[in-house]
Scaffold this active site. Structure first.
Site, PDB file in Angstrom:
ATOM      1  N   LYS A   1      -4.390  24.357   1.058  1.00 56.36           N
ATOM      2  CA  LYS A   1      -4.111  23.405   2.143  1.00 56.36           C
ATOM      3  C   LYS A   1      -3.251  22.289   1.573  1.00 56.36           C
ATOM      4  CE  LYS A   1      -5.051  22.585   6.491  1.00 56.36           C
ATOM      5  NZ  LYS A   1      -5.248  23.512   7.605  1.00 56.36           N
TER       6      LYS A   1
ATOM      7  N   THR B   1      -4.195  30.386  17.449  1.00 57.66           N
ATOM      8  CA  THR B   1      -5.476  29.725  17.159  1.00 57.66           C
ATOM      9  C   THR B   1      -6.267  29.518  18.455  1.00 57.66           C
ATOM     10  OG1 THR B   1      -4.387  28.636  15.322  1.00 57.66           O
ATOM     11  CG2 THR B   1      -6.568  27.820  15.916  1.00 57.66           C
TER      12      THR B   1
ATOM     13  N   SER C   1      -0.742  34.265  11.021  1.00 60.25           N
ATOM     14  CA  SER C   1       0.138  33.909   9.897  1.00 60.25           C
ATOM     15  C   SER C   1       0.176  35.066   8.895  1.00 60.25           C
ATOM     16  CB  SER C   1      -0.359  32.644   9.197  1.00 60.25           C
ATOM     17  OG  SER C   1       0.103  31.497   9.863  1.00 60.25           O
TER      18      SER C   1
ATOM     19  N   LYS D   1      -3.153  30.397   0.966  1.00 53.36           N
ATOM     20  CA  LYS D   1      -2.609  30.332   2.327  1.00 53.36           C
ATOM     21  C   LYS D   1      -3.361  29.252   3.063  1.00 53.36           C
ATOM     22  CE  LYS D   1      -0.215  32.078   5.765  1.00 53.36           C
ATOM     23  NZ  LYS D   1       0.445  30.766   5.865  1.00 53.36           N
TER      24      LYS D   1
ATOM     25  N   ASN E   1      -1.438  21.833  19.626  1.00 54.69           N
ATOM     26  CA  ASN E   1      -1.214  23.283  19.616  1.00 54.69           C
ATOM     27  C   ASN E   1      -2.490  24.070  19.941  1.00 54.69           C
ATOM     28  OD1 ASN E   1      -1.467  25.811  17.507  1.00 54.69           O
ATOM     29  ND2 ASN E   1       0.445  25.799  18.643  1.00 54.69           N
TER      30      ASN E   1
ATOM     31  N   ASP F   1      -0.213  22.524  10.662  1.00 52.33           N
ATOM     32  CA  ASP F   1      -1.538  22.002  11.005  1.00 52.33           C
ATOM     33  C   ASP F   1      -1.253  20.744  11.824  1.00 52.33           C
ATOM     34  OD1 ASP F   1      -4.572  22.318  10.377  1.00 52.33           O
ATOM     35  OD2 ASP F   1      -4.237  20.218   9.949  1.00 52.33           O
TER      36      ASP F   1
ATOM     37  N   GLN G   1     -10.823  26.889   4.073  1.00 52.25           N
ATOM     38  CA  GLN G   1      -9.801  27.923   4.262  1.00 52.25           C
ATOM     39  C   GLN G   1     -10.112  29.190   3.458  1.00 52.25           C
ATOM     40  OE1 GLN G   1      -6.930  26.645   6.226  1.00 52.25           O
ATOM     41  NE2 GLN G   1      -6.611  28.808   6.603  1.00 52.25           N
TER      42      GLN G   1
HETATM   43  P1  NDP Z   1      -1.703  19.021  16.722  1.00 53.56           P
HETATM   44  O1  NDP Z   1      -1.084  17.979  15.881  1.00 53.56           O
HETATM   45  O2  NDP Z   1      -0.835  19.955  17.485  1.00 53.56           O
HETATM   46  O3  NDP Z   1      -2.719  18.358  17.767  1.00 53.56           O
HETATM   47  C1  NDP Z   1      -3.784  17.577  17.355  1.00 53.56           C
HETATM   48  C2  NDP Z   1      -4.456  17.003  18.585  1.00 53.56           C
HETATM   49  O4  NDP Z   1      -5.643  16.324  18.182  1.00 53.56           O
HETATM   50  C3  NDP Z   1      -3.604  15.973  19.290  1.00 53.56           C
HETATM   51  O5  NDP Z   1      -3.933  15.965  20.642  1.00 53.56           O
HETATM   52  C4  NDP Z   1      -4.043  14.679  18.610  1.00 53.56           C
HETATM   53  O6  NDP Z   1      -3.799  13.526  19.378  1.00 53.56           O
HETATM   54  C5  NDP Z   1      -5.512  14.922  18.437  1.00 53.56           C
HETATM   55  N1  NDP Z   1      -6.000  14.167  17.269  1.00 53.56           N
HETATM   56  C6  NDP Z   1      -5.508  14.188  15.999  1.00 53.56           C
HETATM   57  N2  NDP Z   1      -6.185  13.352  15.216  1.00 53.56           N
HETATM   58  C7  NDP Z   1      -7.110  12.780  15.990  1.00 53.56           C
HETATM   59  C8  NDP Z   1      -8.120  11.833  15.760  1.00 53.56           C
HETATM   60  N3  NDP Z   1      -8.297  11.283  14.563  1.00 53.56           N
HETATM   61  N4  NDP Z   1      -8.922  11.493  16.806  1.00 53.56           N
HETATM   62  C9  NDP Z   1      -8.747  12.060  18.029  1.00 53.56           C
HETATM   63  N5  NDP Z   1      -7.799  12.968  18.298  1.00 53.56           N
HETATM   64  C10 NDP Z   1      -7.002  13.323  17.304  1.00 53.56           C
HETATM   65  O7  NDP Z   1      -2.686  19.825  15.746  1.00 53.56           O
HETATM   66  P2  NDP Z   1      -3.338  21.266  15.924  1.00 53.56           P
HETATM   67  O8  NDP Z   1      -3.610  21.525  17.353  1.00 53.56           O
HETATM   68  O9  NDP Z   1      -2.531  22.221  15.149  1.00 53.56           O
HETATM   69  O10 NDP Z   1      -4.708  21.080  15.131  1.00 53.56           O
HETATM   70  C11 NDP Z   1      -5.913  20.631  15.762  1.00 53.56           C
HETATM   71  C12 NDP Z   1      -7.100  21.032  14.904  1.00 53.56           C
HETATM   72  O11 NDP Z   1      -7.130  22.466  14.785  1.00 53.56           O
HETATM   73  C13 NDP Z   1      -7.104  20.495  13.479  1.00 53.56           C
HETATM   74  O12 NDP Z   1      -8.430  20.275  13.065  1.00 53.56           O
HETATM   75  C14 NDP Z   1      -6.517  21.649  12.693  1.00 53.56           C
HETATM   76  O13 NDP Z   1      -6.900  21.606  11.327  1.00 53.56           O
HETATM   77  C15 NDP Z   1      -7.161  22.821  13.405  1.00 53.56           C
HETATM   78  N6  NDP Z   1      -6.500  24.098  13.201  1.00 53.56           N
HETATM   79  C16 NDP Z   1      -5.193  24.284  13.568  1.00 53.56           C
HETATM   80  C17 NDP Z   1      -4.601  25.514  13.398  1.00 53.56           C
HETATM   81  C18 NDP Z   1      -3.227  25.797  13.882  1.00 53.56           C
HETATM   82  O14 NDP Z   1      -2.847  26.974  13.887  1.00 53.56           O
HETATM   83  N7  NDP Z   1      -2.456  24.814  14.324  1.00 53.56           N
HETATM   84  C19 NDP Z   1      -5.329  26.636  12.767  1.00 53.56           C
HETATM   85  C20 NDP Z   1      -6.714  26.352  12.500  1.00 53.56           C
HETATM   86  C21 NDP Z   1      -7.241  25.120  12.692  1.00 53.56           C
HETATM   87  P3  NDP Z   1      -2.510  12.611  19.074  1.00 53.56           P
HETATM   88  O15 NDP Z   1      -1.349  13.343  19.680  1.00 53.56           O
HETATM   89  O16 NDP Z   1      -2.841  11.327  19.749  1.00 53.56           O
HETATM   90  O17 NDP Z   1      -2.433  12.485  17.588  1.00 53.56           O
END
Ligand code: NDP
Length: 449
Positions: free
Chosen positions: A128, A211, A380, A92, A243, A168, A113
């Site tokens: 993943k 999250t 999830s 998962k 998110n 993600d 994970q």
């Molecule tokens: P989203 O794609 O919804 O949002 C990601 C955010 O981070 C955006 O604002 C994006 O900006 C920014 N971002 C992405 N890459 C970079 C970078 N290289 N430098 C600076 N900013 C960056 O993703 P999530 O919110 O789902 O995920 C965010 C983090 O949380 C990740 O590490 C993910 O693995 C982790 N996570 C997410 C879960 C989930 O349920 N969604 C669960 C557990 C962990 P821009 O729009 O400009 O790309």
């Protein structure tokens, strides 16, 4: 520094076998460094080669994803799925679409994970996946064709009892919809093979929020138990505006905190009057725009190009929710200098090892990602339960379970930190607690010769 000879040997093997995979090596090293006390207490882990097995994925799949863009040109991306460990349940873990995705990033996320899923208390193994496809600037049609092509190959390797992917970075409700549609077309079955589905076709209430909400539930519990405090009256900085960041911002404010900054990969906004989350949602969720647009509607706010500067904004609590290694040693020092006392991670591995050293040396309450952001995968898991039951629970029921799970994760990590002789070091505690359950299952299930 890994002092234990067994663990040092395991790490040397990982370095040799995975040259140049810096994110994966960083994640493995952090876990191994945390497990010295556990391995000394449990010689059966070495006798059963548990660590050697745990650092090697059960399966790693890499595949070509070809698709046709709006101009009729053929594009080729690289797809991945790592099925890291299935000792306690089906694999998962999410799917990430971002140009920085490569084997190292996918393996680091899959490895993390395994422990995170174990900490939730639910029966889920670790996996993943993703692709180096960049969704930014693509039309809906291009996203759909990419997702369909990606799923055409991925569908051969997943299933409700085998491997259940989720979202993600770059994978939200729209992408899950296109992927689920393609899976159903290919397999002619309606099963809970993906989570994060739409509410009208098998999704769970509170998955979108899980999250970010879970991160705040954990932080609140840790603050209460370790400091006798809460979010109330605290200044909070949240990086990212995706998110995780959006729902962390919402819950932190509901619990009495004042979120003053958010960012995206171009820059950050600082709003000393408190972030207007409705405006952020409008920009990010509805218009898929840039965080820089925020200042147009808010005279109190300023925008700065570049991401790292967000850590120079004075705050009591920092919630990094964007991406890996976004806080380095320098940024961590700046946070501490400006009075930050709590760092809890929404993103996966957002702090470099140097940053973590700074937190620990300065008594910062540090909540590591695999514990603090486990709320997403926990819900999830609850979505999988609802799919199997063919029932849908209310928002309150799911949110209530999420809250309990996050509290339990905190207490398990905290208690494990005491057992390891480093009370309050939640990184060691989370790694130890997550590890032991998987390790015991691996010992019990034997080794296939
Ligand atoms: P989203 O794609 O919804 O949002 C990601 C955010 O981070 C955006 O604002 C994006 O900006 C920014 N971002 C992405 N890459 C970079 C970078 N290289 N430098 C600076 N900013 C960056 O993703 P999530 O919110 O789902 O995920 C965010 C983090 O949380 C990740 O590490 C993910 O693995 C982790 N996570 C997410 C879960 C989930 O349920 N969604 C669960 C557990 C962990 P821009 O729009 O400009 O790309």
């Amino acid at each position: 520094m890994i002092k234990n000879a067994y663990l040092a040997g395991v790490y040397a093997g990982v370095e040799k076998r995975n040259p140049g995979e810096k994110e994966f090596l960083q994640a493995v090293r952090e876990v191994l460094e945390s497990l010295e006390a556990v391995c000394e207490k449990h010689p059966e882990y070495e006798a059963n080669g548990v660590l050697e097995r745990m650092v090697e994925p059960e399966r790693f799949i890499q595949f070509r994803v070809s698709w046709v863009d709006d101009a009729g040109k053929v594009q080729v991306n690289r797809g991945f799925r790592v099925q890291f460990n299935s000792a306690i349940g089906p694999y998962k873990g999410g799917l990430r679409l971002h140009p920085s995705v490569n084997a190292s990033v996918i393996k680091f996320l899959g490895f993390e994970q395994v422990f995170k899923n174990s900490l939730t208390g639910l029966p889920m193994g670790g996996g993943k996946g993703g692709s180096d496809f960049d969704p930014k600037g693509k039309s809906d049609g291009e996203i759909m064709r990419f997702c369909q092509s990606f799923m055409t190959e991925l569908s051969k390797h997943i299933g409700q009892f085998t491997d259940v992917p989720a979202g993600d970075i770059g994978v939200g409700a729209r992408e899950i919809g296109y992927m689920y549609g393609q899976y159903k077309r290919l397999r002619n079955e309606f099963t809970g093979v993906l989570t994060g589905k739409g509410l009208k076709w098998g999704g769970s209430l509170a998955r979108t929020e899980a999250t970010g909400f879970g991160l705040c539930y954990f932080t609140q519990e840790a603050l209460q138990c370790m400091r006798g405090e809460s979010f109330a009256g605290k200044t909070v900085v949240v990086s990212g505006s995706g998110n995780v960041a959006i729902y962390a911002c919402q819950k932190a404010a509901e619990l009495g905190g004042k979120v003053v900054a958010m960012s995206d990969s171009n820059g950050f906004v600082h709003d000393p009057e408190g972030i207007d989350l409705a405006l952020v949602k409008q920009i990010k969720e509805v218009r898929r725009g840039r965080i820089s647009e925020y200042v147009k509607g808010r005279p109190s706010a300023s925008y700065t190009e570049g991401c790292a500067g967000i850590w120079g904004i004075p705050c009591d609590i920092a919630l990094p929710c964007a991406t890996q290694n976004e806080i380095n040693g320098e940024s961590a020092k700046l946070l501490v200098k400006n009075g930050c006392k709590v760092v809890c991670e929404g993103a996966n591995m957002p702090s470099t090892p140097e940053a973590i050293e700074v937190y620990l040396a300065n008594g910062v309450l540090y909540g590591p990602a695999k514990a603090t952001n486990a709320g997403g995968v926990a819900v999830s898991g609850l979505e999988m339960s609802q799919n199997s039951l063919r029932l849908a629970w209310t928002f309150e029921e799911v949110d209530g379970r999420l809250k309990e799970i996050m509290k339990n994760i905190f207490h398990n990590a905290y208690n494990a930190s005491k057992e390891c002789g480093v009370e309050g070091n939640l990184m060691v505690g989370a790694n130890a607690a997550g590890f032991i359950k998987v390790a015991d299952a691996m010992v019990a299930q034997g080794i296939a010769y």
